[in-house]
Motif scaffolding. Structure first.
Motif, PDB file in Angstrom:
ATOM      1  N   GLY A 204      72.754  30.437   3.568  1.00  0.00           N
ATOM      2  CA  GLY A 204      72.827  28.872   3.533  1.00  0.00           C
ATOM      3  C   GLY A 204      74.002  29.806   5.453  1.00  0.00           C
ATOM      4  O   GLY A 204      74.787  30.890   5.137  1.00  0.00           O
ATOM      5  N   GLY A 205      75.445  28.951   5.565  1.00  0.00           N
ATOM      6  CA  GLY A 205      76.273  29.829   6.196  1.00  0.00           C
ATOM      7  C   GLY A 205      77.473  30.353   5.804  1.00  0.00           C
ATOM      8  O   GLY A 205      78.297  29.856   4.012  1.00  0.00           O
ATOM      9  N   THR A 253      68.920  26.177  11.172  1.00  0.00           N
ATOM     10  CA  THR A 253      69.182  25.902   9.937  1.00  0.00           C
ATOM     11  C   THR A 253      67.755  26.195   9.050  1.00  0.00           C
ATOM     12  O   THR A 253      67.105  26.840   9.775  1.00  0.00           O
ATOM     13  N   PRO A 254      68.303  26.659   8.307  1.00  0.00           N
ATOM     14  CA  PRO A 254      66.964  27.204   6.756  1.00  0.00           C
ATOM     15  C   PRO A 254      65.813  25.584   7.447  1.00  0.00           C
ATOM     16  O   PRO A 254      65.233  25.939   7.341  1.00  0.00           O
ATOM     17  N   SER A 255      66.190  24.148   7.229  1.00  0.00           N
ATOM     18  CA  SER A 255      65.689  23.087   7.106  1.00  0.00           C
ATOM     19  C   SER A 255      64.180  23.224   8.275  1.00  0.00           C
ATOM     20  O   SER A 255      64.045  23.027   8.515  1.00  0.00           O
ATOM     21  N   VAL A 256      65.411  23.980   9.363  1.00  0.00           N
ATOM     22  CA  VAL A 256      64.766  23.443  10.305  1.00  0.00           C
ATOM     23  C   VAL A 256      64.169  24.623  10.495  1.00  0.00           C
ATOM     24  O   VAL A 256      62.727  24.734  11.253  1.00  0.00           O
ATOM     25  N   ALA A 257      64.478  25.637  10.284  1.00  0.00           N
ATOM     26  CA  ALA A 257      63.087  26.964  10.174  1.00  0.00           C
ATOM     27  C   ALA A 257      62.108  26.113   9.425  1.00  0.00           C
ATOM     28  O   ALA A 257      61.051  26.982   9.853  1.00  0.00           O
ATOM     29  N   ALA A 258      62.052  25.522   7.703  1.00  0.00           N
ATOM     30  CA  ALA A 258      60.916  25.284   7.495  1.00  0.00           C
ATOM     31  C   ALA A 258      59.745  23.797   8.024  1.00  0.00           C
ATOM     32  O   ALA A 258      58.985  24.250   7.839  1.00  0.00           O
ATOM     33  N   GLU A 259      60.780  23.328   9.134  1.00  0.00           N
ATOM     34  CA  GLU A 259      59.875  22.559   9.695  1.00  0.00           C
ATOM     35  C   GLU A 259      59.101  22.804  11.504  1.00  0.00           C
ATOM     36  O   GLU A 259      58.729  22.833  11.804  1.00  0.00           O
TER      37      GLU A 259
END
Length: 453
Positions: A204-205, A253-259
């Motif tokens: 996280g940030g 972000t981690p969420s964008v990485a998962a996408e």
């Protein structure tokens, strides 16, 4: 005054001094403590920068001052980049800053830039050596803190987009002195195992100091040497670390990485439907072509020889007849097998057979209590005989049967064991084998051994 020594006004002199200062001094970095902070309605920021022995007037004009990442306050130690100039209205020189940051973060920023330049010169950040992500990631390693929000966001997105993906979380520290070494070791082990199609670094940030583990040289080199593609998702969208530059793919972000790592299952389903429709269309097209070729072949045969066509139809009829006969025999065999099975089931559950089984069981159950009672009676008889023998061995009557008698006093029935217990003329009773004899004491005589004693 001569032309060699012209007379200057104060404004001209200040202008010359300003030009001299601005041309002689390049942009400089200055570190010191804030003081005398003012911010008028114009939006400019005025302050002094001081240390233990001196101070200098400073200014930061709008809009530079509006983009500061911290709130200036008295006594705060800062690091700034500016140019030296002269404020002509007062004749004072001052520093005009275009960049200002807290001093601790400034030291880290300088170390960051120095290490970045050195690693970039080695080619570790070269885009030519970076690899694209696999089209379909089957097994993914996620190196992150097991308790942070980043891992929850990543797992949630992956589960929603592609539930079939195998995800293994490799827990690690993401902040502190040992975090970089631990992450680098997990990255090397993940690459050497050959288990994963890609590796995701997620956190996280935070501040530059919080993210400093991802600026470690050992970790950057481990990322560059990884045999599998590495995706870096560290911090927020505006945060950049050296791990981002070394990774094959950097996600904001981690969420964008998962996408980025996995496609949406709805897109896959739509693609599969499109491919299925395309396959069906191709099959129908080829089937039509085959049917057309067959029709043309039939027409040629008809044109060449009606007898050959008749023979072909006869052969086809015979083949269909044999096929129908085989299917009929197979169907009859299946029906016979089902009937045999049903008959066996009915025989096994026939009431007469069931009744015979229950009667046999009842006979076995009836024999059990009788046998048990017989065993109990036999055991009790044996115990009774043993008790009788024990009682007979202990009974004084057994002594009487051998010719002895038991003498008791007539008045109280107490057992007489010594001559001291009776006197002359006292009535006694003597118990013998077959009855009781009443006697009277005529006299008392001791044994010689007792007299001697």
């Amino acid at each position: 005054m001569s032309e060699q020594n012209p007379v200057l006004s104060p404004s001209q002199l200040n202008t010359l001094a300003r030009d001299l200062l601005e041309s002689a001094f390049p942009l400089v970095w200055v570190e010191g403590e804030l003081g005398n902070i003012t911010r008028p309605g114009s939006g400019h920021l005025y302050f002094t920068l001081k240390d233990a022995r001196a101070q200098v007037r400073c200014a930061m004009f709008r809009p530079k001052s509006q983009w500061l990442k911290f709130v200036p306050r008295e006594g705060l130690k800062v690091l700034g980049r500016g140019r030296l100039t002269l404020y002509e209205a007062r004749g004072d020189y001052q520093l005009v800053f275009d960049h200002l940051e807290e001093a601790g973060e400034g030291a880290l920023r300088r170390a960051f830039e120095a290490l970045k330049s050195r690693l970039e010169a080695e080619g570790l950040f070269d885009g030519a050596r970076k690899r694209g992500l696999p089209a379909f990631v089957r097994r993914l390693a996620v190196i992150t803190s097991p308790t942070g929000a980043a891992v929850r966001d990543v797992l949630s997105v992956l589960a929603r987009r592609l539930p079939l993906l195998e995800v293994e979380v490799l827990p690690s520290l993401v902040q502190g002195e040992t975090a970089a070494a631990q992450i680098a070791d997990l990255l090397r082990r993940a690459g050497a195992s050959g288990r994963y199609d890609a590796v995701l670094l997620a956190r996280g940030g935070g501040s530059l100091e919080d993210l400093w583990a991802f600026n470690d040289e050992r970790l950057v080199r481990a990322i560059a040497a990884s045999p599998v593609p590495v995706v870096s998702a560290v911090g927020h969208e505006t945060d950049f670390t050296l791990a981002d530059f070394a990774a094959d793919v950097r996600a904001p972000t981690p969420s964008v990485a998962a996408e980025l790592l996995v496609p949406d299952r709805r897109d896959l389903q739509a693609r599969l439907r499109a491919l299925a429709a395309r396959v069906q269309a191709v099959q129908r097209h080829r089937l039509r072509q085959a049917m057309q070729r067959a029709d043309r072949a039939v027409l040629r045969l008809q044109a060449q020889s009606p007898q050959a066509r008749l023979q072909l139809l006869r052969q086809r009829q015979q083949a269909l007849g044999r096929r129908l006969d085989a299917l009929w025999r197979e169907r009859v065999q299946q029906r016979h097998a089902r009937l045999r099975h049903a008959d066996a089931v009915l025989r096994a559950h026939h009431p007469a057979r069931r009744l015979a089984q229950l009667q046999a069981r009842l006979q076995r159950l009836q024999a059990r209590p009788q046998a048990a009672i017989a065993r109990v009676l036999q055991r009790d008889a044996l115990q009774l005989r043993a008790l009788a023998r024990s009682l007979e061995a202990c009974s004084p009557l057994a002594t009487v049967t051998r010719g002895y008698s038991i003498v008791t006093r007539g008045d109280d029935g107490r057992l007489v064991q010594s001559v001291d217990q009776v006197a002359a003329g006292e009535p006694l009773q003597a118990r013998v084998r077959d009855g009781v004899i009443s006697v009277t004491v005529q006299g008392v005589r001791r044994d010689r051994d007792d007299n001697a004693a």
